[in-house]
Design a protein around this motif. Structure first.
Motif, mmCIF file in Angstrom:
data_model
loop_
_atom_site.group_PDB
_atom_site.id
_atom_site.type_symbol
_atom_site.label_atom_id
_atom_site.label_comp_id
_atom_site.label_asym_id
_atom_site.label_seq_id
_atom_site.Cartn_x
_atom_site.Cartn_y
_atom_site.Cartn_z
ATOM 1 N N ALA A 391 0.587 -1.440 -0.077
ATOM 2 C CA ALA A 391 -0.437 0.183 -0.320
ATOM 3 C C ALA A 391 0.524 1.088 -0.137
ATOM 4 C CB ALA A 391 -1.164 -0.337 1.409
ATOM 5 N N ALA A 392 1.807 1.041 0.685
ATOM 6 C CA ALA A 392 2.811 2.040 0.693
ATOM 7 C C ALA A 392 2.999 2.542 -0.272
ATOM 8 C CB ALA A 392 3.734 2.099 2.397
ATOM 9 N N GLU A 393 3.827 1.527 -0.923
ATOM 10 C CA GLU A 393 4.862 1.769 -2.173
ATOM 11 C C GLU A 393 3.529 2.224 -3.857
ATOM 12 O OE1 GLU A 393 6.434 -2.243 -3.133
ATOM 13 O OE2 GLU A 393 8.003 -1.581 -1.831
ATOM 14 N N GLY A 394 2.163 1.938 -3.988
ATOM 15 C CA GLY A 394 1.060 2.365 -4.379
ATOM 16 C C GLY A 394 0.989 4.069 -4.069
ATOM 17 N N GLU A 395 1.699 4.107 -2.788
ATOM 18 C CA GLU A 395 1.507 5.415 -3.256
ATOM 19 C C GLU A 395 2.800 6.620 -3.068
ATOM 20 O OE1 GLU A 395 -0.205 6.835 1.026
ATOM 21 O OE2 GLU A 395 -1.539 5.516 0.791
ATOM 22 N N GLY A 396 3.810 5.627 -3.240
ATOM 23 C CA GLY A 396 5.343 6.322 -3.533
ATOM 24 C C GLY A 396 5.635 6.741 -2.228
ATOM 25 N N LEU A 397 5.413 5.554 -1.238
ATOM 26 C CA LEU A 397 5.378 6.379 0.085
ATOM 27 C C LEU A 397 7.655 5.625 0.266
ATOM 28 C CD1 LEU A 397 3.392 6.150 2.846
ATOM 29 C CD2 LEU A 397 3.734 8.055 1.401
ATOM 30 N N ASP A 398 7.780 4.774 -0.350
ATOM 31 C CA ASP A 398 9.095 4.149 -1.017
ATOM 32 C C ASP A 398 10.274 5.237 -1.135
ATOM 33 O OD1 ASP A 398 7.472 3.697 -3.155
ATOM 34 O OD2 ASP A 398 9.166 2.211 -3.453
ATOM 35 N N ARG A 399 9.397 5.321 -2.400
ATOM 36 C CA ARG A 399 10.151 6.347 -3.094
ATOM 37 C C ARG A 399 10.953 7.880 -2.166
ATOM 38 N NH1 ARG A 399 6.556 4.655 -6.757
ATOM 39 N NH2 ARG A 399 5.444 6.729 -7.325
ATOM 40 N N VAL A 400 9.791 8.355 -1.471
ATOM 41 C CA VAL A 400 10.048 9.859 -0.220
ATOM 42 C C VAL A 400 11.035 8.975 0.588
ATOM 43 C CG1 VAL A 400 9.313 10.539 1.255
ATOM 44 C CG2 VAL A 400 7.811 10.202 -1.206
ATOM 45 N N PHE A 401 10.967 7.810 1.405
ATOM 46 C CA PHE A 401 12.188 7.167 2.053
ATOM 47 C C PHE A 401 13.331 7.178 1.597
ATOM 48 C CE2 PHE A 401 8.032 6.282 4.764
ATOM 49 C CZ PHE A 401 8.517 6.529 6.174
ATOM 50 N N THR A 402 13.423 6.149 0.675
ATOM 51 C CA THR A 402 14.694 6.151 -0.077
ATOM 52 C C THR A 402 15.850 7.574 -0.666
ATOM 53 O OG1 THR A 402 13.749 5.657 -2.510
ATOM 54 C CG2 THR A 402 14.046 3.641 -0.390
ATOM 55 N N ALA A 403 14.678 7.937 -1.150
ATOM 56 C CA ALA A 403 15.232 9.517 -1.361
ATOM 57 C C ALA A 403 15.479 10.441 0.054
ATOM 58 C CB ALA A 403 13.852 10.016 -2.999
ATOM 59 N N ALA A 404 15.392 10.264 0.464
ATOM 60 C CA ALA A 404 15.205 10.318 2.250
ATOM 61 C C ALA A 404 16.617 10.146 2.307
ATOM 62 C CB ALA A 404 14.033 11.103 2.876
ATOM 63 N N GLY A 405 17.274 8.824 1.767
ATOM 64 C CA GLY A 405 18.432 8.624 2.328
ATOM 65 C C GLY A 405 18.040 7.470 3.558
ATOM 66 N N PHE A 406 16.610 7.001 3.571
ATOM 67 C CA PHE A 406 16.118 6.127 4.205
ATOM 68 C C PHE A 406 16.585 4.243 3.229
ATOM 69 C CE2 PHE A 406 14.185 8.549 7.547
ATOM 70 C CZ PHE A 406 14.563 7.261 8.203
ATOM 71 N N GLU A 407 16.446 3.127 3.667
ATOM 72 C CA GLU A 407 16.938 1.698 4.178
ATOM 73 C C GLU A 407 14.894 1.340 3.635
ATOM 74 O OE1 GLU A 407 19.159 -0.926 4.987
ATOM 75 O OE2 GLU A 407 20.434 0.441 5.474
ATOM 76 N N TRP A 408 14.281 0.794 2.315
ATOM 77 C CA TRP A 408 13.473 -0.186 2.773
ATOM 78 C C TRP A 408 13.083 -1.540 2.615
ATOM 79 C CZ3 TRP A 408 8.237 2.512 3.184
ATOM 80 C CH2 TRP A 408 7.624 1.420 2.933
ATOM 81 N N ARG A 409 11.986 -1.801 3.947
ATOM 82 C CA ARG A 409 12.591 -2.864 4.053
ATOM 83 C C ARG A 409 11.168 -4.504 3.135
ATOM 84 N NH1 ARG A 409 17.102 -4.497 7.554
ATOM 85 N NH2 ARG A 409 18.926 -3.963 6.522
ATOM 86 N N GLU A 410 11.896 -5.045 3.858
ATOM 87 C CA GLU A 410 10.584 -6.301 3.739
ATOM 88 C C GLU A 410 9.688 -6.627 5.073
ATOM 89 O OE1 GLU A 410 9.404 -8.226 0.482
ATOM 90 O OE2 GLU A 410 11.836 -6.796 0.193
ATOM 91 N N SER A 411 9.231 -6.426 5.530
ATOM 92 C CA SER A 411 8.166 -6.788 6.972
ATOM 93 C C SER A 411 8.981 -7.697 7.388
ATOM 94 C CB SER A 411 6.618 -6.740 6.311
ATOM 95 O OG SER A 411 6.262 -8.273 6.579
ATOM 96 N N GLY A 412 8.418 -7.040 9.460
ATOM 97 C CA GLY A 412 8.724 -7.979 10.047
ATOM 98 C C GLY A 412 9.664 -7.618 11.641
ATOM 99 N N CYS A 413 9.349 -8.164 12.471
ATOM 100 C CA CYS A 413 9.555 -7.032 13.869
ATOM 101 C C CYS A 413 11.579 -6.583 14.023
ATOM 102 C CB CYS A 413 10.522 -7.711 14.698
ATOM 103 S SG CYS A 413 8.451 -8.819 15.462
ATOM 104 N N SER A 414 12.237 -6.895 12.670
ATOM 105 C CA SER A 414 14.023 -6.143 13.110
ATOM 106 C C SER A 414 13.892 -6.001 13.079
ATOM 107 C CB SER A 414 13.140 -5.228 11.703
ATOM 108 O OG SER A 414 14.916 -4.381 11.119
ATOM 109 N N MET A 415 14.937 -4.317 13.903
ATOM 110 C CA MET A 415 15.529 -4.119 14.345
ATOM 111 C C MET A 415 15.176 -3.269 15.933
ATOM 112 S SD MET A 415 18.081 -3.038 11.496
ATOM 113 C CE MET A 415 20.045 -2.153 12.743
ATOM 114 N N CYS A 416 14.033 -3.898 16.088
ATOM 115 C CA CYS A 416 13.488 -3.516 17.431
ATOM 116 C C CYS A 416 14.355 -4.186 18.398
ATOM 117 C CB CYS A 416 11.991 -3.570 17.194
ATOM 118 S SG CYS A 416 11.370 -3.578 18.794
#
Lengths: 478, 205
Positions: A391-416
């Protein structure tokens, strides 16, 4: 068979007003037990790969079958890798065995499994509501302390250990003492730019990490009612950080609208019956709670933690209190009287069962759009589920995050919580949208500051802990 | 489960509030899918000098000779908060801890203790501090709900009746509950009519 309360409680139900908790509890009581506990029915069980294999294998070794596999679900979320292209391998030594053994045990028991590559995979407390597994009025347990998140739907949902999970799997029940009730009312309206995360951190900061002990919390008040379901989940999520049995919110039309059409939710005529039932769950007017806390929502501000317990949190404009324990200050490399704004950070993390849903990502992205994170900051965004990610990718949010310098990951609990074996460099100061700032929670020596996704995004841009209000654009304020 | 009646043992003080289960057993020390092999990881962040290492930190209480063989821990308030991981309790049990005395416990942790023959004893913070200040063994008398020092000083505590019975008799909760099988089945028959949407395995739902 309508209107009959199985087990105890019928007479009391007729005679008295009841709370949401009492209504759900009474209809789940199978039998009172010696010693004051009740045997209560468990409607839904959710397992994950961190402890799923241990529980299922232990049951099998004892020769005890799963009582009703159709009401047991399992997901790979805790230690699964979140880097793109992932499989069963994890960075955690031996991590793969947790995934493969849980998979084998779930299949053997006929449990519904959301596997590593399943399009519905995600953090348990994100996908359960997405799929309509949690329902208003149900009891749901999982061997995960943040199961209280799902109380946002008017369910009695709470975390348990492995032994209790085995008990529920084998019997469809748990032996429990009825919790006392605590109503936490957030009255009035939240100020601009104050978020659900700030509400729950404020409660814990004001009343302590043990403030909810022995109680099931019902969150109420205008500021709660005004929240979307995702925001309500954020508030309920950290009831466990308040040491409460669980946190929950009476299901209103907003909650019922969420549930409708979800995969495991009822449909058709059954849905109509369920809706009628669910509309009766809210606490009766005049229902008595064992304890009450009222908070004026208008007094709240963006919060950030300074220490090693969520109770160690202050408003973004505040300073570390003089009463701060020396050990926490030493671990965090801070001093009493110090302000947090301007404190240099090494990393920023947006994710976790607290703050990884679509509105969380939208609000963070609104700050990040057209901006870049500060040099030297490592930043990650880990959507809470693959559905959120799509859904986020459908709105282009992934591109906002990556353009800002964030990594964009697969889902999970991750580094919490470092369970995937991935961490930040030792000693890093991390601003994080997660729920725990314990020593070492995100890895050895990591200094975690918890806050809202907006505050994390603002801090990533600034390179230091920052007030999100300074980065909000007028048109984004709402 | 091993029954617990009375225990006399050294009590090691960890009088810090909000000791969480990530500290009792960090995720990185939960290396196998089973319930064993966890004692070495108990309190790893405080017990060893480096992450993942095994060189003991001499400052940590369990590494001090006077607390060698401790079977009781003295803790601060909200002991065992955080993650529901039962590994924290399995690690304590495997290490040899049979009881924790603290002003309060996180609820999931306390439940996990009872399922694993560890007694969570609740006493006020000042009493826990008094116990910590004394050398010599501490006796926990579960049937009598008393904690006493060798000098005869003692304090009463209370514990939930079912938890006490489980600990005293080493009962298996699943066995106890399965005695209610007929009541469970009757409940589900009625509940299936009242709330059919709960029963996903039912073709009519």
């Amino acid at each position: 068979m309508t209107g009959r309360q199985p087990g105890s409680g019928q007479e009391r139900a007729l005679a008295e007003t009841r709370t949401l908790v009492a209504k759900i509890w009474d209809r789940h009581v199978i039998a009172p037990l010696a010693g004051g506990a009740d045997l209560i029915a468990i409607d839904r069980i959710f397992l994950h790969e961190r402890t799923g294999a241990a529980a299922l294998n232990s049951l099998r070794a004892a020769g005890r079958p799963v009582a009703d596999p159709s009401r047991v679900f399992c997901v790979m979320d805790h230690i699964v890798d979140t880097r793109p292209g992932r499989g069963d391998q994890t960075l955690m030594p031996g991590g793969q065995a947790f995934i493969t053994e849980t998979r084998a045990a779930a299949r053997e028991q006929g449990i519904t499994l959301f596997d590593v590559t399943d399009p519905d995979q995600g953090i348990v407390h994100v996908i359960s509501p997405e799929l309509g597994i949690v329902l208003p009025g149900c009891t749901l347990i999982a061997p995960d302390s943040h199961t209280c998140t799902q109380g946002a739907f008017g369910a009695l949902a709470w975390g348990i250990g492995s032994s209790e999970a085995e008990h529920a799997l084998a019997t469809g029940t748990l032996r429990l003492k009825r919790p006392k009730t605590l109503r936490v009312s957030f009255n009035g309206a939240l100020p601009e730019a104050v978020t659900p995360k700030d509400m729950i951190l404020s409660l814990i900061a004001r009343h302590g990490a043990g403030g909810g002990r022995g109680h099931a919390i019902e969150f109420a008040g205008e500021a709660i009612t005004a929240l979307d379901m995702e925001g309500r989940m954020t508030v309920c999520n950290m009831a466990t950080e308040f040491s409460a049995t669980t946190g929950m919110i009476a299901p209103d039309e907003k909650a019922l609208a969420w549930v409708k059409g979800r995969r495991y939710a009822p449909s058709g005529e059954l849905l109509e019956r369920a809706l009628e039932d669910w509309r009766g769950l809210a606490s009766d007017a005049g229902a008595r709670f064992d304890a009450e806390i009222a908070i004026d929502a208008a007094t709240l501000e963006p919060m950030v933690s300074w220490g090693t317990s969520p109770e160690h949190s202050i408003g973004i404009g505040g300073v570390i209190p003089a009463s701060a324990p020396a050990r926490a200050l030493e671990y965090m490399g801070l001093a009493a009287g110090q302000a947090l704004v301007g404190m240099k950070i090494d990393a920023a993390f947006i994710g976790s069962c607290t703050n990884s849903r679509l509105p969380d990502l939208r609000r963070a992205a609104a700050l990040l759009e057209g901006r870049h994170i500060a040099p030297g900051v490592k930043a990650l965004c880990v959507p809470g589920s693959m559905a959120v990610k799509r859904a986020a990718e459908g709105e282009g949010l992934d591109r906002v995050f990556t353009a800002a310098g964030f990594e964009w990951r697969e889902s999970g609990c991750s580094m919490c919580f470092y369970a995937g074996g991935e961490s930040f460099p030792a000693g890093s100061r991390v601003i994080s949208s997660t729920n725990r700032n314990f020593e070492g929670r995100q890895g050895p020596g990591i200094r975690t500051h918890i806050a809202s996704p907006e505050l994390v995004a603002a801090s990533a841009i600034a390179g230091c802990i920052a007030d999100p209000r300074q980065y909000m654009r007028p048109q984004r304020r709402s | 489960m091993t029954p617990f009646t009375t225990l006399t043992a050294i009590a090691a003080p960890l009088l810090r509030d909000n000791i969480d289960t990530d500290t009792i057993i960090p995720s990185r020390e939960m290396k196998s899918t089973g319930k064993t092999g966890l004692a070495a990881g108990l309190f790893a962040p405080w017990r060893y000098l480096s992450p993942g290492g095994r060189d003991p930190d001499p400052h940590f209480v369990l590494n001090q000779p006077r607390y060698a063989g401790a079977r009781i821990l003295l803790g601060g308030s909200n002991f065992g908060c955080g993650s529901s991981r039962e590994h924290a309790v399995w690690a304590l049990a495997e290490y040899g801890i049979r009881a924790v005395i603290a002003p309060s416990f996180a609820p999931i942790f306390a439940g996990n203790c009872i399922r694993n023959a560890i007694v969570p004893v609740v006493l006020p913070a000042d009493v826990v501090a008094q116990i910590a200040a004394r050398s010599g063994p501490v006796t926990i008398d579960l049937p009598g709900e008393r904690v006493t020092l060798d000098a005869g000083h003692g304090w009463s505590f209370t514990i939930d009746a079912e938890a006490k019975a489980m600990l005293l008799e080493g009962l298996d909760a699943i066995d106890l509950t399965l005695k209610h099988a007929a009541q469970i089945a009757a409940f589900q028959r009625a509940d299936r009519q009242a709330r059919p949407w709960i029963y996903l395995g039912d073709p009519h739902s």
